[in-house]
Write an enzyme that holds these catalytic residues in place. Structure first.
Site, PDB file in Angstrom:
ATOM      1  N   GLU A 138      68.569  53.975  49.721  1.00  0.00           N
ATOM      2  CA  GLU A 138      66.717  53.639  48.952  1.00  0.00           C
ATOM      3  C   GLU A 138      66.948  53.298  47.906  1.00  0.00           C
ATOM      4  O   GLU A 138      65.680  52.624  47.614  1.00  0.00           O
ATOM      5  CB  GLU A 138      66.820  54.328  49.495  1.00  0.00           C
ATOM      6  CG  GLU A 138      66.998  54.283  51.733  1.00  0.00           C
ATOM      7  CD  GLU A 138      66.747  52.903  52.006  1.00  0.00           C
ATOM      8  OE1 GLU A 138      66.378  52.927  52.573  1.00  0.00           O
ATOM      9  OE2 GLU A 138      67.799  52.558  52.628  1.00  0.00           O
ATOM     10  N   HIS A 141      67.395  49.670  46.318  1.00  0.00           N
ATOM     11  CA  HIS A 141      66.373  48.615  47.086  1.00  0.00           C
ATOM     12  C   HIS A 141      65.141  48.958  46.022  1.00  0.00           C
ATOM     13  O   HIS A 141      64.785  47.533  45.347  1.00  0.00           O
ATOM     14  CB  HIS A 141      65.906  48.703  48.312  1.00  0.00           C
ATOM     15  CG  HIS A 141      66.488  49.033  49.363  1.00  0.00           C
ATOM     16  ND1 HIS A 141      67.440  47.065  49.456  1.00  0.00           N
ATOM     17  CD2 HIS A 141      67.291  48.996  50.413  1.00  0.00           C
ATOM     18  CE1 HIS A 141      68.760  47.118  50.611  1.00  0.00           C
ATOM     19  NE2 HIS A 141      68.548  48.620  51.218  1.00  0.00           N
ATOM     20  N   GLU A 195      71.042  43.567  51.030  1.00  0.00           N
ATOM     21  CA  GLU A 195      72.091  45.537  51.247  1.00  0.00           C
ATOM     22  C   GLU A 195      73.216  45.071  50.619  1.00  0.00           C
ATOM     23  O   GLU A 195      73.731  47.008  50.148  1.00  0.00           O
ATOM     24  CB  GLU A 195      72.388  45.217  52.509  1.00  0.00           C
ATOM     25  CG  GLU A 195      71.024  45.228  54.230  1.00  0.00           C
ATOM     26  CD  GLU A 195      70.608  46.673  53.814  1.00  0.00           C
ATOM     27  OE1 GLU A 195      71.561  47.693  53.067  1.00  0.00           O
ATOM     28  OE2 GLU A 195      69.600  46.657  53.317  1.00  0.00           O
TER      29      GLU A 195
HETATM   30 ZN    ZN Z   1      69.153  48.575  52.307  1.00  0.00          ZN
END
Ligand code: ZN
Length: 264
Positions: A138, A141, A195
């Site tokens: 996370e 990102h 991702e």
């Molecule tokens: Zn993700």
């Protein structure tokens, strides 16, 4: 026609950049950025403050002191490691909170605003290393500014439909831009490219913080198992858990295990 040329010039000027250096996993893809980090960070800070206020009002903010301590301990080990990708990141205004909510979910908003939902830790019985894998993912990102990139792509896409309107927004840096960015931030659906980047970088961050990257394999196996029920967990709708993901993480282990061994 002149407007089209002007817009193309503007796009080129605002242009492409990479938010991070590559690290051991090569995270330096060029990104289209048309909104400033400052605008996104401000939106994130406001959204996060509202989330915390709402949670506090509902009696759901940081109810489990032991869990909060665990999650914050993991964050405090990972935060300094972000320097490998971005030298500015360790000095971000990091915030880490746990919501007493049964959802399987976690996020890190732009600028380092982290929330873990207790359901993710409780229901999947996450170890500290597995928490570190989720958190590293996370945080990555946010380091890569994927939300800002999404907002920029949305603006660029709109520009092909209504160039005049887009130019107006781009030129004035107006509420239109803020609105587009805010929408992108709230409806966070990262691309498969995003991702994969977050998986790679998160694995490296966890390893450098002294967490065994093999937890990346067990974490996603638990996610796959959790995916079997009638209700798809929120986290899994934006983070497809499949054998392919596990294989890609396994393939990265030789690159990150030395970092883990050096950190222990
Ligand atoms: Zn993700």
């Amino acid at each position: 026609m002149s407007r089209t040329i002007a817009l193309l010039g503007l796009l080129t000027l605002a242009g492409c950049e990479t938010t991070t250096s590559g690290g051991a996993v090569g995270a330096d893809r060029s990104q289209l950025m048309l909104v400033s980090s400052g605008e996104l960070d401000q939106m994130a800070a406001q959204s996060y403050a509202k989330l915390l206020a709402d949670a506090a009002h509902a009696g759901k903010l940081n109810r489990d002191a032991a869990m909060l301590k665990r999650v914050r301990a993991v964050a405090s080990r990972i935060e300094p490691q972000t320097a490998v990708f971005r030298r500015d990141a360790p000095a971000w205004k990091w915030e880490v909170n746990v919501l007493a909510d049964p959802q399987l979910n976690a996020f890190c908003m732009p600028g380092g605003k982290i929330a873990f939902y207790a359901g993710l830790i409780d229901q999947l019985h996450l170890s500290d290393s597995e928490i570190a894998i989720v958190m590293g993912h996370e945080i990555s990102h946010a380091l890569r500014e994927h939300s800002r990139e999404q907002a920029s792509q949305a603006i660029a896409a709109q520009a092909t439909i209504g160039i005049g309107a887009a130019l107006l927004g781009l030129g004035q840096g107006s509420a239109d831009l803020a609105g587009t960015g805010y929408q992108a931030l709230l409806a966070t659906r990262f691309s498969r490219t995003d991702e994969a980047e977050a998986d790679r970088m998160g694995l490296e961050l966890a390893a450098r913080a002294g967490y065994d990257p093999h937890a990346g394999v067990t974490l996603w196996q638990k996610m796959i198992a959790a995916n079997g029920g009638a209700h798809q967990p929120e986290f899994l709708s934006s983070h497809p858990a499949d054998e392919n993901r596990v294989r890609e993480i396994e393939a990265l282990l030789p690159a990150v295990m030395p970092l883990y061994q050096a950190a222990r």
